[in-house]
Design a protein around this motif. Sequence first.
Motif, short mmCIF file in Angstrom:
data_model
loop_
_atom_site.label_atom_id
_atom_site.label_comp_id
_atom_site.label_asym_id
_atom_site.label_seq_id
_atom_site.Cartn_x
_atom_site.Cartn_y
_atom_site.Cartn_z
N ALA A 240 -15.98 -58.85 -35.11
CA ALA A 240 -14.82 -58.32 -34.70
C ALA A 240 -15.08 -56.86 -34.55
O ALA A 240 -15.54 -56.12 -35.41
CB ALA A 240 -13.52 -58.38 -35.72
N ALA A 241 -14.71 -56.33 -33.28
CA ALA A 241 -14.85 -54.64 -33.10
C ALA A 241 -14.10 -54.35 -31.77
O ALA A 241 -13.88 -55.37 -30.98
CB ALA A 241 -16.64 -54.45 -32.95
N ASP A 242 -13.72 -53.21 -31.60
CA ASP A 242 -13.21 -52.86 -30.55
C ASP A 242 -14.02 -52.88 -29.30
O ASP A 242 -13.59 -53.42 -28.36
CB ASP A 242 -12.74 -51.18 -30.53
CG ASP A 242 -11.58 -51.11 -31.64
OD1 ASP A 242 -10.65 -51.67 -31.76
OD2 ASP A 242 -12.00 -50.00 -32.16
N VAL A 243 -15.36 -52.76 -29.47
CA VAL A 243 -16.23 -52.84 -28.56
C VAL A 243 -17.45 -53.59 -28.71
O VAL A 243 -18.14 -53.34 -29.86
CB VAL A 243 -16.85 -51.40 -27.64
CG1 VAL A 243 -17.65 -51.50 -26.53
CG2 VAL A 243 -15.32 -50.72 -27.45
N TRP A 244 -17.87 -54.49 -27.87
CA TRP A 244 -19.17 -55.21 -28.31
C TRP A 244 -20.27 -54.52 -27.13
O TRP A 244 -19.98 -54.28 -26.31
CB TRP A 244 -19.22 -56.76 -27.78
CG TRP A 244 -18.28 -57.53 -28.82
CD1 TRP A 244 -17.98 -57.07 -29.85
CD2 TRP A 244 -17.66 -58.86 -28.28
NE1 TRP A 244 -17.18 -58.26 -30.54
CE2 TRP A 244 -17.03 -59.06 -29.51
CE3 TRP A 244 -17.78 -59.54 -27.21
CZ2 TRP A 244 -16.14 -60.40 -29.51
CZ3 TRP A 244 -16.87 -60.85 -27.16
CH2 TRP A 244 -16.32 -61.06 -28.47
N LEU A 245 -21.46 -54.25 -27.66
CA LEU A 245 -22.39 -53.60 -27.25
C LEU A 245 -23.62 -54.47 -27.02
O LEU A 245 -24.26 -54.82 -27.97
CB LEU A 245 -23.00 -52.18 -27.71
CG LEU A 245 -23.89 -51.64 -27.30
CD1 LEU A 245 -23.45 -50.99 -25.88
CD2 LEU A 245 -24.53 -50.44 -28.11
N GLY A 246 -24.04 -54.78 -25.93
CA GLY A 246 -24.99 -55.58 -25.35
C GLY A 246 -26.33 -54.96 -25.27
O GLY A 246 -26.85 -54.15 -24.30
#
Length: 439
Positions: A312-318
């Motif tokens: 869970a996070a505000d933004v996932w970073l690929g």
Amino acid sequence: MTLVRSLYAALTWAAQPLLRRKLRRRAQQEPGYAEAIPERFGHYQPADLGAEGLGQWLWVHAVSLGETRAAAILLQALRDQHPGLKLLLTHGTATGRAEGKKLLRPGDIQVWQPWDSLGATRRFVRQFQPVAGVLMETEIWPNLLAACREAGVPVALANARLNAKSLAGAQRWAALSQPAYRSLAAIWAQTEDDAARLRQLGVQVSGVFGNVKFDTVPDAQQLAQGHVWRAASERPVLLLASSREGEEALWLAAAQRLRAEGQGARIPVQWLIVPRHPQRFDEVQQLIEQAGLTVSRRSRWTGEAATQSPAAADVWLGDSMGEMPLYYALAHAGLLGGSFERLGGQNLIEAAACGCPMLLGPHTFNFAEAAEQACNAGAALRVEDMAAAVQQATALVQNGTQLAAMQQQALAFASTHRGAAQATAQAVLALAWPQGVPG
């Protein structure tokens, strides 16, 4: 040799110390640039030479990541028709070289593209003696092509594209560009518009085959994993795909405005950001966290159960390479990186092949016809800026009927335009072995 070519040759020779310095600086962020630097100047180690392929290699040049991915599709078609193909693969960037390593088979060789000096290009051609050369998309180097012509090596420009800006540049330097283009044995253009611009340079276009990237077959395992994670996500997933410098800041401002309009409520979608260049992963994370948002990086999901949504996070970073099919499958829809700044846009074809509809900014001149076709087919939407993209994408993923229709239209759009890889492969083999492919 003309006066202009002589001046160009002198400049490329004199610039070699500057190139070495540039490579050292680039290597501080991307260590790949420190690898095998002598190859850049036409000097090779015995392990690089592989005498068993001398005079038999098909040389394919794919300067960077996008061209290497296109080359991978073409190479598969070539190997389907000529299983014994021996490949000489060259690149200009570290990301291209890293991706290209995945394409090598026993007997193949990978080296850097030689710097376009007289000495380096002649040593390259003399060392490997390729049966023919294939330059992917845009790469035209006067001395390299001259060295091939002198040695009797036919070279073709495949999947060729030329936008209006590049045409203007080529016309401005016509004394260099026109002889280089005219020395090509064949030019196979992506679109009729590309062919028309190439003809304005006074060169003959051998065929318009389409874009080989339409023949991409997304990795089935990555697609399956992406779909599992998407189904497990608590919120609709939106992807900013292959973002370039400056675009993440535009996205952040737009997303924060959307959040403020909801009186500080949680962002209504799950954002997934995939920067185009790996050296910017840390920079993008820092930008997002400085805005007070939490970040979860793909590289840290390896311990996750395959059936669970990522952390869970505000933004996932690929922050991985070679996993765009996974990211497109994980997203319900996406925003096309490179199209919100004056950069020409990234390739949207792979997204369509994965069933991920895209919102396009105003700058798609690198793939103008594909972008227009995608919009006409209902596989993409054009928006005026990043703020409009964030707003419309958020609305789209909350409209199940429209979203499902666009996802199907994206798949249909990708499948409709296939066939360029097969046509290009046949033309390459006929150029390299006009008497027939050796058994």
